[in-house]
Design a protein around this motif. Sequence first.
Motif, PDB file in Angstrom:
ATOM      1  N   LYS A 138       0.853  -1.191   0.000  1.00  0.00           N
ATOM      2  CA  LYS A 138       0.000   0.000   0.000  1.00  0.00           C
ATOM      3  C   LYS A 138       0.888   1.239   0.000  1.00  0.00           C
ATOM      4  O   LYS A 138       1.672   1.459   0.928  1.00  0.00           O
ATOM      5  CB  LYS A 138      -0.913   0.002   1.220  1.00  0.00           C
ATOM      6  N   ALA A 139       0.775   2.019  -1.067  1.00  0.00           N
ATOM      7  CA  ALA A 139       1.602   3.221  -1.219  1.00  0.00           C
ATOM      8  C   ALA A 139       0.723   4.464  -1.246  1.00  0.00           C
ATOM      9  O   ALA A 139      -0.409   4.432  -1.729  1.00  0.00           O
ATOM     10  CB  ALA A 139       2.435   3.146  -2.491  1.00  0.00           C
ATOM     11  N   ILE A 169       0.983   8.859  -1.987  1.00  0.00           N
ATOM     12  CA  ILE A 169       1.771   9.983  -2.498  1.00  0.00           C
ATOM     13  C   ILE A 169       1.304  11.258  -1.817  1.00  0.00           C
ATOM     14  O   ILE A 169       0.096  11.530  -1.735  1.00  0.00           O
ATOM     15  CB  ILE A 169       1.616  10.124  -4.021  1.00  0.00           C
ATOM     16  N   ALA A 220       2.536   8.936  -9.712  1.00  0.00           N
ATOM     17  CA  ALA A 220       1.494   7.908  -9.650  1.00  0.00           C
ATOM     18  C   ALA A 220       1.584   6.979 -10.858  1.00  0.00           C
ATOM     19  O   ALA A 220       1.429   5.752 -10.732  1.00  0.00           O
ATOM     20  CB  ALA A 220       0.115   8.559  -9.581  1.00  0.00           C
ATOM     21  N   ILE A 279       4.547   4.606 -10.345  1.00  0.00           N
ATOM     22  CA  ILE A 279       4.287   3.617  -9.300  1.00  0.00           C
ATOM     23  C   ILE A 279       3.321   2.551  -9.793  1.00  0.00           C
ATOM     24  O   ILE A 279       3.438   1.369  -9.444  1.00  0.00           O
ATOM     25  CB  ILE A 279       3.747   4.314  -8.030  1.00  0.00           C
ATOM     26  N   ARG A 280       2.369   2.935 -10.635  1.00  0.00           N
ATOM     27  CA  ARG A 280       1.395   1.958 -11.155  1.00  0.00           C
ATOM     28  C   ARG A 280       2.056   0.923 -12.064  1.00  0.00           C
ATOM     29  O   ARG A 280       1.461  -0.127 -12.344  1.00  0.00           O
ATOM     30  CB  ARG A 280       0.278   2.678 -11.912  1.00  0.00           C
ATOM     31  N   GLU A 336      -0.336  -1.088  -4.572  1.00  0.00           N
ATOM     32  CA  GLU A 336      -1.707  -0.569  -4.581  1.00  0.00           C
ATOM     33  C   GLU A 336      -1.679   0.870  -4.088  1.00  0.00           C
ATOM     34  O   GLU A 336      -1.246   1.136  -2.971  1.00  0.00           O
ATOM     35  CB  GLU A 336      -2.579  -1.434  -3.667  1.00  0.00           C
ATOM     36  N   LEU A 337      -2.114   1.807  -4.919  1.00  0.00           N
ATOM     37  CA  LEU A 337      -2.071   3.225  -4.567  1.00  0.00           C
ATOM     38  C   LEU A 337      -3.279   3.627  -3.734  1.00  0.00           C
ATOM     39  O   LEU A 337      -4.424   3.378  -4.107  1.00  0.00           O
ATOM     40  CB  LEU A 337      -2.011   4.090  -5.825  1.00  0.00           C
ATOM     41  N   CYS A 338      -3.011   4.267  -2.612  1.00  0.00           N
ATOM     42  CA  CYS A 338      -4.069   4.863  -1.793  1.00  0.00           C
ATOM     43  C   CYS A 338      -4.331   6.280  -2.301  1.00  0.00           C
ATOM     44  O   CYS A 338      -3.535   6.837  -3.058  1.00  0.00           O
ATOM     45  CB  CYS A 338      -3.632   4.921  -0.334  1.00  0.00           C
ATOM     46  N   GLY A 367      -4.124  10.155  -2.710  1.00  0.00           N
ATOM     47  CA  GLY A 367      -2.972  11.002  -2.458  1.00  0.00           C
ATOM     48  C   GLY A 367      -3.315  12.282  -1.729  1.00  0.00           C
ATOM     49  O   GLY A 367      -4.462  12.744  -1.736  1.00  0.00           O
TER      50      GLY A 367
END
Length: 277
Positions: A4-5, A7, A19, A22-23, A29-31, A33
């Motif tokens: 879980k990342a 920005i 973003a 990172i994807r 998995e982006l939280c 920002g």
Amino acid sequence: MPIKAMIAEDEHLAREELAYLIRQEEDVELCPGAEDGQQLLELYRQYRPDVIFLDIEMPKRSGIDAARKIREESRDSKETPPLFVFTTAYDEYAVQAFDLEAVDYLLKPFDPERLHEAMARVRKALRLSRAMSEESEADPPLEKAGDRRQNDREKPPSPFSDPKLRSSKLLVEDGEKVVVLDPKTICYAVRVNRRVAIHTEKEVVYAKITLQELEEKLRNHPFYRSHRSYLVNLDYIKEIVPWFNGACNLILKTKEDTKIPVSRSAVKPLFELLRQY
């Protein structure tokens, strides 16, 4: 299990660029920002990310200040704090970033390869975090010099500052022989099963001794118990590199740039000792 990342970046274009990069990492998995430091605190409390890509200069609350606040809250709640990867257009903040045990430091504009390297460090830190945390908590509390003298008044205070009081030779058993060592040539010692491997400038001696006994024999010399399994010569420390979860690594002045762990509980006393040494 995905990483879980989050920005935290006030510049829209920079946030979108990061973003996107990172994807490209399959296990991330982006939280949602954050656009400023205060919003980051709110989102962190809600999503508890594993790693935060954090811009140093942001409105309302700087990235450095927000990171300190998150670490304080994690410490108060006895939770493992997230990893931090600081991002900025200027490298002048590197020292402050690593003071907060940042796992990496990215300069803008972002380079895809550097981002990939940062994620490799994040993965390694996350894999090792549980093991290092458990071992750090198992370390016995470090004994202060004053407590040691109170518990055993017959022992003199540590005479680091007076070379005249240092014994010139150390005798240890290695197999069927007794080896005579010059303490100044010992780089570090590490516990290996029921013996201690004493690494000198030229050889490794496997001594029939415990690490605690060796530490006592070397108490008049500049050695420090950085970890329950390691004893290091302060004179051989070249660099101190933050690792994760409050721990760090020592890089020694050896041909191999030997890396020695410093447990979380031993970091602060080490810095205090080095400032006085």
